[in-house]
Design a protein around this motif. Structure first.
Motif, PDB file in Angstrom:
ATOM      1  N   ASN A   1      -3.972   5.243   7.061  1.00  0.00           N
ATOM      2  CA  ASN A   1      -2.735   6.023   7.033  1.00  0.00           C
ATOM      3  C   ASN A   1      -2.394   6.612   8.388  1.00  0.00           C
ATOM      4  O   ASN A   1      -1.213   6.795   8.699  1.00  0.00           O
ATOM      5  CB  ASN A   1      -2.840   7.113   5.968  1.00  0.00           C
TER       6      ASN A   1
ATOM      7  N   TYR B   1       0.198  10.593   1.519  1.00  0.00           N
ATOM      8  CA  TYR B   1      -1.247  10.377   1.368  1.00  0.00           C
ATOM      9  C   TYR B   1      -2.019  11.626   1.762  1.00  0.00           C
ATOM     10  O   TYR B   1      -2.959  12.040   1.064  1.00  0.00           O
ATOM     11  CB  TYR B   1      -1.692   9.193   2.228  1.00  0.00           C
ATOM     12  N   TRP B   2      -1.632  12.235   2.867  1.00  0.00           N
ATOM     13  CA  TRP B   2      -2.309  13.466   3.312  1.00  0.00           C
ATOM     14  C   TRP B   2      -2.158  14.568   2.259  1.00  0.00           C
ATOM     15  O   TRP B   2      -3.120  15.291   1.961  1.00  0.00           O
ATOM     16  CB  TRP B   2      -1.722  13.912   4.651  1.00  0.00           C
TER      17      TRP B   2
ATOM     18  N   LEU C   1      -9.395   4.716   4.294  1.00  0.00           N
ATOM     19  CA  LEU C   1      -7.996   4.881   3.885  1.00  0.00           C
ATOM     20  C   LEU C   1      -7.276   5.892   4.756  1.00  0.00           C
ATOM     21  O   LEU C   1      -6.098   5.723   5.096  1.00  0.00           O
ATOM     22  CB  LEU C   1      -7.926   5.298   2.420  1.00  0.00           C
ATOM     23  N   THR C   2      -7.973   6.950   5.134  1.00  0.00           N
ATOM     24  CA  THR C   2      -7.370   7.962   6.003  1.00  0.00           C
ATOM     25  C   THR C   2      -7.011   7.360   7.355  1.00  0.00           C
ATOM     26  O   THR C   2      -5.915   7.590   7.886  1.00  0.00           O
ATOM     27  CB  THR C   2      -8.324   9.147   6.184  1.00  0.00           C
TER      28      THR C   2
ATOM     29  N   TYR D   1       0.826  -1.212   0.000  1.00  0.00           N
ATOM     30  CA  TYR D   1       0.000   0.000   0.000  1.00  0.00           C
ATOM     31  C   TYR D   1       0.861   1.264   0.000  1.00  0.00           C
ATOM     32  O   TYR D   1       0.603   2.205  -0.770  1.00  0.00           O
ATOM     33  CB  TYR D   1      -0.930   0.000   1.213  1.00  0.00           C
ATOM     34  N   THR D   2       1.886   1.317   0.844  1.00  0.00           N
ATOM     35  CA  THR D   2       2.723   2.518   0.896  1.00  0.00           C
ATOM     36  C   THR D   2       3.517   2.698  -0.390  1.00  0.00           C
ATOM     37  O   THR D   2       3.766   3.837  -0.820  1.00  0.00           O
ATOM     38  CB  THR D   2       3.677   2.467   2.099  1.00  0.00           C
TER      39      THR D   2
ATOM     40  N   THR E   1       1.199   4.318  -2.753  1.00  0.00           N
ATOM     41  CA  THR E   1       1.068   5.738  -2.411  1.00  0.00           C
ATOM     42  C   THR E   1       2.265   6.515  -2.938  1.00  0.00           C
ATOM     43  O   THR E   1       2.123   7.605  -3.498  1.00  0.00           O
ATOM     44  CB  THR E   1       0.963   5.907  -0.887  1.00  0.00           C
TER      45      THR E   1
ATOM     46  N   LYS F   1     -12.860   6.674   1.544  1.00  0.00           N
ATOM     47  CA  LYS F   1     -11.763   7.604   1.798  1.00  0.00           C
ATOM     48  C   LYS F   1     -11.484   7.712   3.300  1.00  0.00           C
ATOM     49  O   LYS F   1     -10.317   7.802   3.717  1.00  0.00           O
ATOM     50  CB  LYS F   1     -12.114   8.977   1.207  1.00  0.00           C
TER      51      LYS F   1
ATOM     52  N   TYR G   1       2.224   9.573  -5.796  1.00  0.00           N
ATOM     53  CA  TYR G   1       2.791  10.898  -5.539  1.00  0.00           C
ATOM     54  C   TYR G   1       3.849  11.255  -6.574  1.00  0.00           C
ATOM     55  O   TYR G   1       3.909  12.394  -7.053  1.00  0.00           O
ATOM     56  CB  TYR G   1       3.399  10.951  -4.133  1.00  0.00           C
TER      57      TYR G   1
ATOM     58  N   ASN H   1      -4.483  13.941  -0.691  1.00  0.00           N
ATOM     59  CA  ASN H   1      -5.929  13.896  -0.451  1.00  0.00           C
ATOM     60  C   ASN H   1      -6.451  14.971   0.506  1.00  0.00           C
ATOM     61  O   ASN H   1      -7.619  14.913   0.888  1.00  0.00           O
ATOM     62  CB  ASN H   1      -6.305  12.516   0.107  1.00  0.00           C
TER      63      ASN H   1
END
Length: 467
Positions: free
Chosen positions: A426, A405-406, A422-423, A89-90, A93, A419, A97, A409
């Protein structure tokens, strides 16, 4: 940082990360790179997959049976599965980015952008990258010396074997593009795979292991496995076992550099999928089988527990290839950062000039020599790998990507159930990073203090370090 700022397109955070503007920027970056004499952006996703596998399929796999022997089946397997999910997952991400900012060349640029174009973040990331990679090069020099000691029955001083490994590493590191290194990675993965298979065969056909950290078999009783840590297992031991697993699953510090040398960075998820599938099999199945046959006698690496010297030599000998080639990968990324800052935008940075190759060679020699010094003066590289995991992987495996991620999003962090989930994920990843950085770092330092409280291996030793 001026060259970064000049090339930076006008992106707005929160837009579609796969928009046509990113693809146009990538096309322009590739076209510019291909005008140079030395072309960097040439790797296909297939070659990137080879490179990823070459970097990940490493000796650390053979330390996971020891982690299971400390944690037991339940905490150990849960930790491995969680690390696998978080790794995938990371990494995704990170890729999203970088697709927004395709001019990112390494983890230093990544840190620069996610912290609001902070030069302090760039230099902090650069320091962490250099420290992490040079220590890892040192670890691979020490491993090379162990392999040569084992194969030769300690025919030479260990420091001499370290010098031999260093010289071989310098020679193999001279190619300046990862495209060339990716070919080496195929042989690295194959040799490590052979070593693992041979170990599993030998561990299975032996009646019992020979050696464990609590004495030779059967000093600690018959071989047995257990669901949870054995009575008397300390918190520091459990934390170091977790850090050992984390270290294996967190290679993302190199990923931005790999992506920056792809001809189509948008294809990175394909290479990542291949790596994740390989990792899930190799990082869990062989360690589990090793724990099954070695039990509480598991050592790190597990080759050391084999009873027959011939079995040790036959399996551990293949490790010399991945030891050198993984060191080459870390050296390439390290030298490239220094070289780029040194040469700037001059023609030597991307041309076959005497000055360019001379500077590249000097930097590479310096990087390997620093690694050699660390390999000789550190008493226990195993504990220092735990320190690396706590100090560096906490940032480059967890914290950086929760922040990314922050950034991607913000403004829509809780827009809907998906969402929001997912938040919260994270937030959990960020918390794991802080936990590894805090209590994890404490446990790693405690283990190092314990090393120094006992007999310490002298620097530049001739002592036999065979497994």
């Amino acid at each position: 940082m001026n060259d970064i700022e000049k090339k930076e397109p006008d992106y707005a955070l929160g837009v579609d990360v796969d928009g046509s503007d990113s693809i146009d920027t990538i096309t322009a970056l590739v076209a510019e790179d291909h005008q140079h004499e030395i072309k960097l952006r040439t790797m296909s996703w297939h070659k990137t997959a080879f490179l990823l596998a070459g970097e990940q399929v490493c000796l650390a796999i053979m330390a996971q049976s020891w982690s299971l022997s400390v944690l037991g089946w339940v905490p150990g397997i849960i930790t491995m599965i969680l690390c696998a999910l978080i790794f995938w997952y990371t990494s995704m991400t990170m890729h999203k980015y970088i697709m927004k900012y395709p001019q990112i060349k390494d983890i230093c640029d990544f840190g620069y952008y996610i912290f609001g174009k902070s030069k302090a973040a760039w230099y902090f990331s650069a320091f962490m990258l250099l420290a992490n990679n040079i220590l890892l090069i040192g670890f691979h020099i020490l491993t090379g010396a162990k392999v040569l000691n084992t194969l030769s029955d300690h025919s030479l001083c260990t420091a001499v074997f370290s010098v031999i490994t260093t010289i071989m590493g310098i020679i193999m590191s001279m190619p300046r593009t990862l495209h060339h290194v990716s070919f080496m990675s195929m042989f690295s993965s194959a040799c490590m795979g052979i070593a693992i298979i041979l170990f599993l065969v030998f561990a299975g056909i032996e009646q019992a292991p020979l050696y464990g950290y609590k004495g030779n078999y059967p000093t600690d009783g018959l071989v047995r496995t257990y669901a949870f840590p054995r009575p008397g297992t300390t918190w520091v031991a459990c934390m170091n076992a977790v850090l050992n697993i984390t270290f294996l699953w967190v290679p993302q510090i190199l990923f931005p550099t790999f992506i920056s040398e792809m001809e189509k960075p948008q294809d990175f998820p394909k290479a990542l999928a291949v790596l994740t599938a390989i990792s899930c099999i190799l990082f869990i199945v062989p360690p589990a089988i090793g724990f099954r046959y070695l039990g509480q006698y598991s050592t790190a690496p597990a080759f050391g527990s084999l009873g027959s010297i011939a079995y040790k030599k036959a399996s551990f000998g293949f490790v010399i290839v991945p030891t050198l080639i993984i060191g080459v990968i870390y050296a390439n990324v390290t030298a490239k950062l220094i070289y780029t800052k040194t040469m700037g935008t001059s023609r030597h940075a991307h041309s076959n000039t005497a000055i360019g190759w001379g500077v590249w060679g000097l930097i590479m020699v310096g990087v390997w020599l620093l690694g050699f010094v660390f390999a000789e003066i550190i008493p226990s590289m195993g504990d220092f790998l735990s320190l690396l995991s706590a100090a560096f992987d906490s940032f480059f495996g967890f914290i950086y990507f929760a922040i990314a991620y922050w950034q991607l999003n913000r403004g829509s962090l809780f827009a809907g159930l998906g969402k929001t989930t997912l938040t919260l994920l994270n937030v959990f990843i960020f918390g794991v990073g802080l936990f590894i950085l805090g209590p994890g770092l404490y446990a790693a330092v405690e283990a190092i203090i314990d090393d120094y409280s006992t007999a310490v291996t002298p620097a530049f030793t001739c002592a036999n370090m065979a497994i």
